[in-house]
Scaffold this motif. Sequence first.
Motif, PDB file in Angstrom:
ATOM      1  N   SER A 100       0.818  -1.218   0.000  1.00  0.00           N
ATOM      2  CA  SER A 100       0.000   0.000   0.000  1.00  0.00           C
ATOM      3  C   SER A 100       0.849   1.265   0.000  1.00  0.00           C
ATOM      4  N   ASN A 152      -2.495   7.920   4.019  1.00  0.00           N
ATOM      5  CA  ASN A 152      -1.741   6.678   3.837  1.00  0.00           C
ATOM      6  C   ASN A 152      -0.607   6.617   4.862  1.00  0.00           C
ATOM      7  N   VAL A 198      -3.544   3.580  -3.247  1.00  0.00           N
ATOM      8  CA  VAL A 198      -4.122   4.460  -2.213  1.00  0.00           C
ATOM      9  C   VAL A 198      -4.356   5.857  -2.785  1.00  0.00           C
TER      10      VAL A 198
END
Length: 194
Positions: A18, A48, A30
């Motif tokens: 991610s 994030n 993301v």
Amino acid sequence: MAEAASKQAILVFGDSLSAAYRIPQAQGWVSLLAQRVKDNHLPYEVANASVSGETTAGGLSRLPAALKQFKPSIVVIELGANDGLRALSLDAMKSNLEKMIQASQQANAQVVLLGMFIPPNYGPKYTNGFKAVYLDLSEKYKTPFVPFFLDGISGHSDLVIEDGLHPNVVAQPKILENVWPTLKLILTKNNTNR
């Protein structure tokens, strides 16, 4: 009302999968999620807090500060792959993820759990046990759940970088499509209830 217009935070809390590992940040899933939320005029901002190489133990130690900083209404937990690749204790991994779910829920955030699979060369007992950790926790804590975050990507050489593990730029929209249906249900439901 100014309060109604204020945006809630979606916190993506994961590892290199991610964190846009070795690809431009803006092209990671993301960032694509943040753009989709904006395009759909949903009152959320995406934060994030993913760190490459993160294990569930590392995530557990970082989570309290992240919850305090972002005050999220939704926490997307994407951790465990590094535990699996290092063949770390499944009991410890489950305990760490469980504590992260509990901490997020205690902070009044809804948890979305992103499940992972690991390669079969770790043996059926470990690979099946690994997969079951996510399912067990999602059932116990009634969290929305994506069974396999990298569905349709893992094992496809054209969708990963040279290391054979990390998704490339082409794979990022596919990751978002794996996550979006589950997340969209929550976002639209929460927005309707506001």
